[in-house]
Design a protein around this motif. Structure first.
Motif, PDB file in Angstrom:
ATOM      1  N   ILE A  64       4.067   2.661  -1.201  1.00 49.89           N
ATOM      2  CA  ILE A  64       3.506   3.952  -1.604  1.00 49.89           C
ATOM      3  C   ILE A  64       2.715   3.812  -2.905  1.00 49.89           C
ATOM      4  O   ILE A  64       1.617   4.361  -3.047  1.00 49.89           O
ATOM      5  CB  ILE A  64       4.624   5.004  -1.732  1.00 49.89           C
ATOM      6  N   ALA A  65       3.242   3.047  -3.855  1.00 49.94           N
ATOM      7  CA  ALA A  65       2.526   2.826  -5.118  1.00 49.94           C
ATOM      8  C   ALA A  65       1.180   2.157  -4.847  1.00 49.94           C
ATOM      9  O   ALA A  65       0.163   2.508  -5.455  1.00 49.94           O
ATOM     10  CB  ALA A  65       3.366   1.968  -6.063  1.00 49.94           C
ATOM     11  N   LYS A  66       1.161   1.190  -3.923  1.00 48.08           N
ATOM     12  CA  LYS A  66      -0.082   0.500  -3.567  1.00 48.08           C
ATOM     13  C   LYS A  66      -1.097   1.483  -2.999  1.00 48.08           C
ATOM     14  O   LYS A  66      -2.274   1.473  -3.370  1.00 48.08           O
ATOM     15  CB  LYS A  66       0.211  -0.592  -2.540  1.00 48.08           C
ATOM     16  N   VAL A  84      -1.212   4.758  -3.412  1.00 43.84           N
ATOM     17  CA  VAL A  84      -1.658   5.659  -4.486  1.00 43.84           C
ATOM     18  C   VAL A  84      -2.730   4.956  -5.316  1.00 43.84           C
ATOM     19  O   VAL A  84      -3.748   5.549  -5.683  1.00 43.84           O
ATOM     20  CB  VAL A  84      -0.477   6.095  -5.385  1.00 43.84           C
ATOM     21  N   GLY A  85      -2.519   3.660  -5.577  1.00 43.50           N
ATOM     22  CA  GLY A  85      -3.500   2.880  -6.325  1.00 43.50           C
ATOM     23  C   GLY A  85      -4.835   2.780  -5.618  1.00 43.50           C
ATOM     24  O   GLY A  85      -5.874   2.605  -6.258  1.00 43.50           O
ATOM     25  N   GLU A  86      -4.813   2.904  -4.292  1.00 46.25           N
ATOM     26  CA  GLU A  86      -6.049   2.881  -3.511  1.00 46.25           C
ATOM     27  C   GLU A  86      -6.707   4.251  -3.424  1.00 46.25           C
ATOM     28  O   GLU A  86      -7.741   4.414  -2.778  1.00 46.25           O
ATOM     29  CB  GLU A  86      -5.755   2.360  -2.095  1.00 46.25           C
ATOM     30  N   GLY A  87      -6.070   5.253  -4.059  1.00 48.60           N
ATOM     31  CA  GLY A  87      -6.651   6.596  -4.089  1.00 48.60           C
ATOM     32  C   GLY A  87      -6.304   7.455  -2.898  1.00 48.60           C
ATOM     33  O   GLY A  87      -6.935   8.496  -2.682  1.00 48.60           O
ATOM     34  N   LYS A  88      -5.281   7.065  -2.124  1.00 51.45           N
ATOM     35  CA  LYS A  88      -4.918   7.833  -0.935  1.00 51.45           C
ATOM     36  C   LYS A  88      -4.207   9.136  -1.316  1.00 51.45           C
ATOM     37  O   LYS A  88      -3.474   9.197  -2.299  1.00 51.45           O
ATOM     38  CB  LYS A  88      -3.985   7.024  -0.031  1.00 51.45           C
ATOM     39  N   THR A  89      -4.412  10.170  -0.515  1.00 52.17           N
ATOM     40  CA  THR A  89      -3.705  11.433  -0.710  1.00 52.17           C
ATOM     41  C   THR A  89      -2.322  11.331  -0.075  1.00 52.17           C
ATOM     42  O   THR A  89      -2.032  10.413   0.706  1.00 52.17           O
ATOM     43  CB  THR A  89      -4.462  12.602  -0.061  1.00 52.17           C
ATOM     44  N   ASN A  90      -1.464  12.294  -0.368  1.00 47.42           N
ATOM     45  CA  ASN A  90      -0.125  12.323   0.243  1.00 47.42           C
ATOM     46  C   ASN A  90      -0.223  12.375   1.762  1.00 47.42           C
ATOM     47  O   ASN A  90       0.548  11.726   2.470  1.00 47.42           O
ATOM     48  CB  ASN A  90       0.667  13.530  -0.262  1.00 47.42           C
ATOM     49  N   LYS A  91      -1.174  13.142   2.256  1.00 48.20           N
ATOM     50  CA  LYS A  91      -1.354  13.264   3.709  1.00 48.20           C
ATOM     51  C   LYS A  91      -1.750  11.922   4.311  1.00 48.20           C
ATOM     52  O   LYS A  91      -1.236  11.529   5.368  1.00 48.20           O
ATOM     53  CB  LYS A  91      -2.423  14.327   4.001  1.00 48.20           C
ATOM     54  N   ILE A  95      -1.199   8.926   3.024  1.00 53.26           N
ATOM     55  CA  ILE A  95      -0.070   7.998   2.900  1.00 53.26           C
ATOM     56  C   ILE A  95       0.955   8.272   3.999  1.00 53.26           C
ATOM     57  O   ILE A  95       1.476   7.343   4.626  1.00 53.26           O
ATOM     58  CB  ILE A  95       0.588   8.128   1.504  1.00 53.26           C
ATOM     59  N   ALA A  96       1.241   9.549   4.218  1.00 53.14           N
ATOM     60  CA  ALA A  96       2.210   9.926   5.244  1.00 53.14           C
ATOM     61  C   ALA A  96       1.770   9.417   6.615  1.00 53.14           C
ATOM     62  O   ALA A  96       2.571   8.870   7.382  1.00 53.14           O
ATOM     63  CB  ALA A  96       2.383  11.447   5.266  1.00 53.14           C
ATOM     64  N   LYS A  97       0.499   9.571   6.927  1.00 54.33           N
ATOM     65  CA  LYS A  97      -0.033   9.118   8.217  1.00 54.33           C
ATOM     66  C   LYS A  97       0.044   7.600   8.335  1.00 54.33           C
ATOM     67  O   LYS A  97       0.431   7.062   9.372  1.00 54.33           O
ATOM     68  CB  LYS A  97      -1.478   9.596   8.377  1.00 54.33           C
ATOM     69  N   HIS A  98      -0.294   6.909   7.249  1.00 50.36           N
ATOM     70  CA  HIS A  98      -0.322   5.449   7.255  1.00 50.36           C
ATOM     71  C   HIS A  98       1.074   4.856   7.427  1.00 50.36           C
ATOM     72  O   HIS A  98       1.252   3.835   8.123  1.00 50.36           O
ATOM     73  CB  HIS A  98      -0.936   4.942   5.950  1.00 50.36           C
ATOM     74  N   LEU A  99       2.070   5.485   6.801  1.00 52.42           N
ATOM     75  CA  LEU A  99       3.437   4.944   6.819  1.00 52.42           C
ATOM     76  C   LEU A  99       4.348   5.662   7.813  1.00 52.42           C
ATOM     77  O   LEU A  99       5.544   5.378   7.873  1.00 52.42           O
ATOM     78  CB  LEU A  99       4.049   5.034   5.410  1.00 52.42           C
ATOM     79  N   TYR A 100       3.786   6.591   8.577  1.00 51.42           N
ATOM     80  CA  TYR A 100       4.554   7.351   9.578  1.00 51.42           C
ATOM     81  C   TYR A 100       5.736   8.087   8.932  1.00 51.42           C
ATOM     82  O   TYR A 100       6.876   8.047   9.391  1.00 51.42           O
ATOM     83  CB  TYR A 100       5.064   6.416  10.693  1.00 51.42           C
ATOM     84  N   LEU A 101       5.431   8.769   7.832  1.00 47.33           N
ATOM     85  CA  LEU A 101       6.427   9.553   7.115  1.00 47.33           C
ATOM     86  C   LEU A 101       5.967  11.003   7.044  1.00 47.33           C
ATOM     87  O   LEU A 101       4.796  11.303   7.274  1.00 47.33           O
ATOM     88  CB  LEU A 101       6.609   9.021   5.686  1.00 47.33           C
ATOM     89  N   VAL A 116       7.029  11.550   1.400  1.00 49.20           N
ATOM     90  CA  VAL A 116       6.100  10.840   0.512  1.00 49.20           C
ATOM     91  C   VAL A 116       6.197  11.413  -0.899  1.00 49.20           C
ATOM     92  O   VAL A 116       6.263  10.675  -1.889  1.00 49.20           O
ATOM     93  CB  VAL A 116       4.650  10.941   1.028  1.00 49.20           C
ATOM     94  N   LYS A 117       6.217  12.732  -1.016  1.00 51.78           N
ATOM     95  CA  LYS A 117       6.315  13.378  -2.333  1.00 51.78           C
ATOM     96  C   LYS A 117       7.592  12.960  -3.049  1.00 51.78           C
ATOM     97  O   LYS A 117       7.588  12.684  -4.247  1.00 51.78           O
ATOM     98  CB  LYS A 117       6.272  14.901  -2.180  1.00 51.78           C
ATOM     99  N   ASN A 118       8.706  12.903  -2.297  1.00 52.26           N
ATOM    100  CA  ASN A 118       9.981  12.511  -2.899  1.00 52.26           C
ATOM    101  C   ASN A 118       9.928  11.072  -3.398  1.00 52.26           C
ATOM    102  O   ASN A 118      10.421  10.756  -4.487  1.00 52.26           O
ATOM    103  CB  ASN A 118      11.119  12.670  -1.880  1.00 52.26           C
TER     104      ASN A 118
END
Length: 211
Positions: free
Chosen positions: A158-160, A162-169, A171-177, A182-184
């Protein structure tokens, strides 16, 4: 409810152009315009603002000084810095104070709309040309002794992102969460590494070779 926008730019013709662009979107409403940071703070004290479109170099109070005050007093307000190639070092300085994105003033109107929405969605916006100039400066700072904090494999992923500029949405899609999960996770990571927000987390990710 419409997104409430404040435009802070000392050149009136640029302010009017920005206003015209963003208000073509029905969901956006420009609450006010300011010619410098002092005027911006006065408007902030009177109206609720969701995002500020702000120049760096202005008379009276510049964008760097204004960013510090806004993020201290209104930490949830997003700030999109409007920059030029000559401002890249100054723009980089505002990263540590929590700005949410950087966009060149020469960008296409649609880029501005996309950047505003990405900031509102929690992303870290870096116009590709700005990133090309700013990232070497960030990477150079890795000469400092890196800070090693124990993060779980999921937290590192998740830190990686965020470093790439991804939004929570994203990140959630990418990691199937779920977005809530993701926010937690981000909250846990911020607490572990001792930073205030996702912008500082993004810098941490770059400095520690996560990106």
């Amino acid at each position: 409810m419409k997104v409430r926008i404040l435009i802070v730019e000392d050149q009136m013709i640029v302010r009017k152009g920005l206003r015209m662009i963003v208000e073509q979107e029905e969901r956006y409403h420009v609450v006010g315009e300011a010619g410098n940071g002092l005027e911006a703070i006065e408007i902030m004290e009177k109206y609720e603002i969701d995002i500020i479109l702000m120049d760096i170099r202005m008379p009276g109070m510049n964008g760097m000084e204004t960013t510090k005050i806004v993020k201290q007093r209104w930490p949830n307000v997003k700030i999109l810095i409007l920059t030029t190639f000559n401002d890249d070092e100054a723009a980089l300085e505002t990263l540590k104070d929590g700005v949410n994105g950087f966009l060149l003033k020469t960008a296409e109107p649609q880029k501005l709309i996309q950047a505003v929405q990405s900031c509102l969605d929690g992303g870290l916006v870096l116009h590709e040309d700005v990133a090309a100039k700013m990232m070497p400066g960030l990477l150079e700072k890795k000469k400092l002794e890196p800070i090693h904090v124990p993060l779980t494999e999921r937290e590192l992923d998740i830190a990686k992102l965020v470093g790439e500029g991804k939004t929570n949405k994203e990140i959630a899609k990418h990691l199937y969460l779920s977005i809530g999960t993701v926010k937690n996770h981000i909250t846990q990571v911020l607490q572990k590494i001792g930073v205030r927000d996702r912008t500082q987390l993004a810098i941490y990710a770059v400095r520690n070779d996560l990106v």
